[in-house]
Design a protein around this motif. Sequence first.
Motif, short mmCIF file in Angstrom:
data_model
loop_
_atom_site.label_atom_id
_atom_site.label_comp_id
_atom_site.label_asym_id
_atom_site.label_seq_id
_atom_site.Cartn_x
_atom_site.Cartn_y
_atom_site.Cartn_z
N HIS A 41 10.99 52.52 78.29
CA HIS A 41 11.14 53.86 77.71
C HIS A 41 11.82 54.81 78.71
O HIS A 41 12.76 55.54 78.36
CB HIS A 41 9.76 54.37 77.33
CG HIS A 41 9.72 55.78 76.86
ND1 HIS A 41 10.31 56.19 75.71
CD2 HIS A 41 9.17 56.89 77.41
CE1 HIS A 41 10.12 57.49 75.55
NE2 HIS A 41 9.44 57.93 76.58
N VAL A 42 11.35 54.78 79.95
CA VAL A 42 11.92 55.66 80.98
C VAL A 42 13.37 55.28 81.26
O VAL A 42 14.22 56.15 81.50
CB VAL A 42 11.05 55.60 82.26
CG1 VAL A 42 11.72 56.33 83.40
CG2 VAL A 42 9.69 56.23 81.98
N LEU A 44 15.53 54.44 79.28
CA LEU A 44 16.45 54.96 78.26
C LEU A 44 17.18 56.23 78.70
O LEU A 44 18.28 56.50 78.26
CB LEU A 44 15.69 55.23 76.95
CG LEU A 44 15.24 53.99 76.19
CD1 LEU A 44 14.38 54.39 75.02
CD2 LEU A 44 16.44 53.20 75.70
N ASP A 45 16.53 56.99 79.59
CA ASP A 45 17.20 58.18 80.14
C ASP A 45 18.51 57.80 80.80
O ASP A 45 19.55 58.44 80.60
CB ASP A 45 16.29 58.83 81.20
CG ASP A 45 15.28 59.77 80.60
OD1 ASP A 45 15.52 60.24 79.47
OD2 ASP A 45 14.25 60.03 81.24
N ILE A 46 18.42 56.73 81.60
CA ILE A 46 19.61 56.32 82.36
C ILE A 46 20.60 55.62 81.43
O ILE A 46 21.81 55.75 81.60
CB ILE A 46 19.19 55.42 83.54
CG1 ILE A 46 18.15 56.18 84.37
CG2 ILE A 46 20.38 55.05 84.40
CD1 ILE A 46 17.25 55.31 85.17
N ASP A 48 21.12 56.41 78.32
CA ASP A 48 21.82 57.52 77.64
C ASP A 48 22.89 58.11 78.56
O ASP A 48 23.99 58.44 78.13
CB ASP A 48 20.83 58.63 77.26
CG ASP A 48 19.97 58.23 76.08
OD1 ASP A 48 20.35 57.27 75.38
OD2 ASP A 48 18.92 58.87 75.86
N GLU A 49 22.52 58.25 79.83
CA GLU A 49 23.43 58.86 80.81
C GLU A 49 24.67 57.99 81.00
O GLU A 49 25.79 58.47 81.02
CB GLU A 49 22.66 58.95 82.13
CG GLU A 49 23.03 60.09 83.02
CD GLU A 49 22.02 60.16 84.15
OE1 GLU A 49 21.02 60.87 83.97
OE2 GLU A 49 22.20 59.48 85.17
#
Lengths: 138, 1131
Positions: A41-42, A44-46, A48-49
């Motif tokens: 889940h965490v 996914l931030d990267i 997306d980036e």
Amino acid sequence: MINPGNGALCISIVGKENARLWSGLSDDASRVVCEVELFAHVSLDIVDERATKATENYLGQVYSDHLYKCFAYVSSTGVKFVLVTDSKSQGLRDSEMRAIFKKLHHAYCNAISNPFYVVGQPIKSKHLTEAAKQIFAQ
Amino acid sequence: MDYKWSINLSTLLKINKGLKTKISTKGNDTTTTGYLEAIVSHFTHNAIQVKRGNKTYPATFPLKVVPYDEKEIFSQQETVKFTSAPFLHIYFISSASVDEYRTSIRHNISEWFATLANKSDSQWLIVIDTTRAKEKKNRSQLIDKLKSDFSKHQQRLIEVSESVEHGSFSGLVQAVKTCLNNHYDILVDHWDKHLRQLKDNRHESWDIYHYANEHMEFARFFWSLGCLEYALKLYDELDAFCYTLLSTLPRENHPPWMSILSGSLEVCPKLSETVHLNQVGSEYQTFLGLRHLLVSQQMLITLGIYQQRLHSNSAAPSIRHDFAGIILRYASHCLQIVVEHGAFHEILPDKYQLAAWKIYLVSETFSLCDLLAEPSSVEGVTSATCHLHTSRFYSLLLLGELVFSASATTQREKFISWFGKTDSLLAEALLGDSSFLVQLQKSHDTTAVFLTQVGRFRAATALGASFATYLNKDGIIDTSLPYELKQACRLVENETYSEKNIGDIRKLIARLDPAEDRACVVTLLMFLCLQEMSPDEKDRQEFIDFVQTRSNSMINCLPIIKCPISVRIPRVGLSILMPGDEFSMTFKFISKFNFEIENCHFKVQMSSITQEILCKTRPPAFQMGYDKDERKALMTCIFSVSESKDEKKDKQHQEEIWFESSLVGTTLMPGGNDVVLTGQVTERGFYILNGISVFLMNQAIVLNVPSDAMTSRETAPALLVQKTPNKLDVEMPKILIAGMAQSICIILEAGMRQNGATEVAVETRTSDKMLKFRAGSNWEISTSLSVPSLQKGERHYVQLELFRNLDGRVIADQKEFKEKIFIEWMGQVWPVELTFSPLFTLSSTTTQLEASCLLETEISRPSDSIWTMIFHEADVKIITEEKNDNQANEQGETNDVIKKSEETTICQLINPELPIAHPSSLVALVWSLGAGSDEMLRCCITLSYSVTENNNVDDCSPNNEKYIFTEIMDVVSPKVEFELCAQMLSQHPGAQLCRAGAPCDMVINIRSLTNRIHVVYARVSADKEMWNVPDSAKILQIKDSGIAQVAFTVVPLMAGFLPFPSVDLFNAETSQQRSGDGFWSEEFTEGSNIITFQRTTGKQIRVLGGIEKHQNDRDFRDNRSFRVRFGKLFD
């Protein structure tokens, strides 16, 4: 500690709007489900980036800590494929990882080809389950 | 951990790496010093271009002069420390003669040369100072002797003379430069080979630290030459080699040399200390120590390159941020590799030591970076900065185990003593519970803010959740609640949850305040009810109970869960409606609740199209530009729904239609529910679906169905509410007649269905009130007519009677004139223009008789009229105004107050038989106004008449409306003073009639009617085309008899019946003028006009054709027949 062949612990397919469409866990990950899923889940931030700047679908290793590594692949329609592996495993070469994601993508396409599937809803597909089993067994 | 490394940039840049380029000297010490100092100074300030690979670098050799030592001679065959051997050996000779050289120098130089000649790679020079030899004039002998002694190395013999300022010194500098370059090439090649051998030959006892130290020494050599970029490249190569080496090694069956990588360090490595080190000393010989030393050197050399670039001309404006980014990347990379390889090969120290190292590394890196730029402001290194922040926070979190764990007291003390040797800051935090929590909270906040700032919301939330877990473990539950709640919401929102998460959510709900966090509790309870993986009856009951007990106001669910109700939109397509229509649609609401929910209410909102609604899903658009003048990059938002200026305007004009389910609550069953929604349209417009809301449990919960939960197989429903405009038309004759009642027909056509009777209002907006409408039995300036309720498209005819009064302006001639009326119906006004023509025209003349004055009025009827006028009464009244004299008041004072009163005198109609005025007839009515006077009379003429059709004149039924025409006119009764009679006599002898062209006498007989004697001025005026009057004015005196005669000569200009020339009389005014001979003469001028009665007015005189003269005789004869015919015509 966990030390499978390629170390694959979790595969997650996330829709463009960040809703989880499908998730599969290896047997080795059964004791650390929460941690592995939270890690994915965490990551996914990267994802997306990187997805905005990526020139190809395969994004490579996007995130790691002392326990897990995360690899990602983004389809042309923005669907994210995330593979979490054990950081203590030997790991796979880039070409092998690309092949895994290609296989997953193919299985995903088969799954959503189901005329009764509503886009954006969670997927229940034997294609994806089979593909995941093969990846975990490698 | 808010640790600050108190260091400044200049201090760091001054760290001396201590490598010098040695030059050994031997020979005469007295003369060498000056030359050596000059050489050192020259090469310190002047760079030499050295080659490395394909690139050339400017190298500044830091020369150091040392005495010659035969043990320190460089040779590729012998293992000598590379930088300890001198680059160049110089022997100085300062002999005055050949004899002196032989006796005192030759044996020494021979020995020196013999040693160096054995080492083929060594660079040497013999410098001969010939200053003294020149004085003795032995220079050439000495040089020749030396050349013969070193005949094979003559190029190594350098002659200098006098001082460094002499031109010969440049030859020495050039020779030294060549030697330095030669030695550099030999040294670097040899060193390179040596390192390659060390790297490739990884036997069992291979020492990675030895290799690393040798490699770093090599890098340090270039660093000391000022080739910083190449030095950094060498450090990076070492970094890459170590990474590749460990990456390719298997996790088990490690090679024996790997054993030296594991183990703990005696002290915690810190950048502040390792930047000063050049080699991996024994105290740092672990994997962590190696990596730490490497990263510290990389960072330091990066700062050096920054300093170099900053002072160059090509320094970019963003140089500070660029280099700060490089430092952050190095730190992140080091952390990444240490964790990755350390964990894989299990060569890491104790986890607490690793955590402490991470904390210090990150804090020191941020301090170092801060020397150039604020770490959070550095662009392009988001990933690295996030990594450093999160690593530090999680390391602190790990150390927290030591703080609150009673069992870890010994471990904590041991740990504190490990890093406390160098810094006690962390130790102090670990010893005090509260200060550690403060540091942890601070670190969390810093990290979370940064992660949120760069868009890593999930990571920030996970960070909070970890912090909350730590707080919960330590019993600080209240502080942890917001973090846990945020994490739970984030997981629910992204549907990334497991059974354990669901259990956590249940616990979380129990901790929430039901009054304060109503929406949150309801949302989470609803989320639990919707779970397929753990359908729990208890959750459902709890949800229902909570909603029922807390339903004092409507609850809006948090938008973190997908709407549990989806809607299938009916196949309605475009529907065309009229305002006031009711419309129903059947929506299918699909409930994901696996239980019935009672008392539900459904609402569908359809809104008129606005930009906001159309662009609801359209993202804002931006445009990038660059302002060259201001050198600024501009980003302009060219479209944004929220910032649209017309938004407010749109909102004001936005019409809405609400479709609602029946007021009786509907029970929402699991699965599909068909619900009929009804709404009434009121305003016209185009409406599209804007939102669907579902109210659950007596409107306790409201759920707004998002657009992605609405499915439609066809086009979404759209309503076109149209309002056909009402129509009004007027049917009337092309020209209406003024002076009698007229009827026009108003045709009304309803555009939409009407709910009741309406009214048509008609009015004229002129102030003269001449146009009036029938209102019952009266004529009014406005009227209203009732219209029954009409269906759409139905027509209704309304007869409107109107009457246009006649006035003096209208009746003067037969001209048409226009009037405008305004018809208002259903809020709309239609202006209608009417064209009128008068029923009759009226003209009046006055005739003054001797005893009385006659008023003759002529009523003329148009020829095309179909109406006949029947006169009933005709009156003329003379209105006179009288002045009343003043009356004295009691005080004897007088007031000149003039009071006016009117008196009327009815005049006698001379022809009382009132005729019928047929079309194209002329009716004359003559009144006697009494004795005439010079004053103007005000007369009021009143005609009472009725109108009937031409062929129905006898029908004078009482129903025929009588009209009264009243007009006040001013009449002047003239007083005639003279009677004139004119006679035309031909001047041709014997002729009776006048001929054209022949002069005639116009004899005017004048008779005075007033019998007064006076002089008058007579003037004849005629049409110049008919008459020629040579002398048109004459003075004549009226005598006692009252009769006078005057004759004028007139010449008729054409034949035929010509009107008499008119004759006017004027009062003759006299004026006396003095002529040139001194006599006074009387002049008459034309005065005021005298009213006369002319008997010949309107009469004609026959004029014969003129007689042709001499030259026209022939023509005359030729036209004889014509003349005869013409003459007969007149005869």
